[in-house]
Motif scaffolding. Structure first.
Motif, mmCIF file in Angstrom:
data_model
loop_
_atom_site.group_PDB
_atom_site.id
_atom_site.type_symbol
_atom_site.label_atom_id
_atom_site.label_comp_id
_atom_site.label_asym_id
_atom_site.label_seq_id
_atom_site.Cartn_x
_atom_site.Cartn_y
_atom_site.Cartn_z
ATOM 1 N N PRO A 6 2.709 9.234 -1.328
ATOM 2 C CA PRO A 6 3.415 8.095 -0.707
ATOM 3 C C PRO A 6 2.461 6.943 -0.387
ATOM 4 N N GLY A 7 1.226 7.254 -0.013
ATOM 5 C CA GLY A 7 0.240 6.209 0.275
ATOM 6 C C GLY A 7 -0.066 5.391 -0.960
ATOM 7 N N LEU A 8 -0.248 6.041 -2.115
ATOM 8 C CA LEU A 8 -0.514 5.330 -3.370
ATOM 9 C C LEU A 8 0.678 4.458 -3.778
ATOM 10 N N ILE A 9 1.867 4.993 -3.577
ATOM 11 C CA ILE A 9 3.073 4.218 -3.898
ATOM 12 C C ILE A 9 3.150 2.981 -3.002
ATOM 13 N N LEU A 10 2.855 3.137 -1.730
ATOM 14 C CA LEU A 10 2.881 2.027 -0.787
ATOM 15 C C LEU A 10 1.848 0.955 -1.166
ATOM 16 N N VAL A 11 0.646 1.375 -1.524
ATOM 17 C CA VAL A 11 -0.400 0.433 -1.935
ATOM 18 C C VAL A 11 0.020 -0.307 -3.205
ATOM 19 N N ALA A 12 0.590 0.394 -4.156
ATOM 20 C CA ALA A 12 1.043 -0.242 -5.394
ATOM 21 C C ALA A 12 2.129 -1.274 -5.112
ATOM 22 N N LEU A 13 3.060 -0.943 -4.220
ATOM 23 C CA LEU A 13 4.110 -1.896 -3.860
ATOM 24 C C LEU A 13 3.526 -3.132 -3.159
ATOM 25 N N MET A 14 2.534 -2.929 -2.318
ATOM 26 C CA MET A 14 1.899 -4.042 -1.614
ATOM 27 C C MET A 14 1.167 -4.956 -2.592
#
Length: 168
Positions: A6-14
């Motif tokens: 979820p952290g990687l997904i959040l960073v990618a979205l940001m």
């Protein structure tokens, strides 16, 4: 591991959102044509059109850049267009403006009054360009205020903006 995905997904979205915002912001300073029922004007690159700004103005724009060390509180240029009923003549100049030139010219079959003046505000010198004419029972006036100390390239952009202003 449960937090990593979820952290990687959040960073990618940001990163994606940040890139989109930067691209959209950069497009705001691209050249564009602004057209109303009374006039057409070409806004040059490096200027931002104000949306929902001062209600006295039919068009309002300013340069992205400020005046630098000599005038850090002032934009390199501002431009606005006012529309008045033909019976209520807009004020021709500010009281402290010093007129350099005042000529009547014909462009595209219409008569325009084109003036250039000098203005000093808080010890900072400006050039003031105005172009006005009458259409549809209105007097429409463009005023561009430019820092006196500016580059020839920037002044060419101002000149093209002034020339592109046409009444319908």
């Amino acid at each position: 591991m449960e937090i990593l995905i979820p952290g990687l997904i959040l960073v990618a979205l940001m990163v994606y959102a940040s890139t989109r915002i930067k691209k959209t912001a950069a497009l705001a300073y691209e050249p564009e044509t602004v057209e109303t029922e009374d006039f057409v004007i070409q806004k040059p690159a490096g200027f931002l059109t104000v949306i929902g700004g001062d209600p006295r103005f039919a068009f309002e724009s300013y340069s992205k850049e400020y005046g630098g060390e000599t005038a850090p509180d002032f934009r390199k240029a501002t431009a606005h267009i006012t529309v008045h009923n033909a019976g209520s003549q807009p004020r021709g100049t500010d009281a402290d403006d010093k007129i350099v030139s005042d000529v009547s010219k014909k462009f595209g079959g219409r008569s325009y009054r084109v003036t250039e003046a000098r203005r000093t505000v808080r010890d900072v010198d400006f050039k003031v360009f105005r172009k006005s004419g009458e259409t549809n029972g209105h007097i429409v006036r463009l005023e561009i205020v430019v820092l006196n100390e500016t580059t020839d390239e920037f002044l060419r952009n101002i000149e093209s903006m002034l020339q592109s202003f046409e009444l319908k």
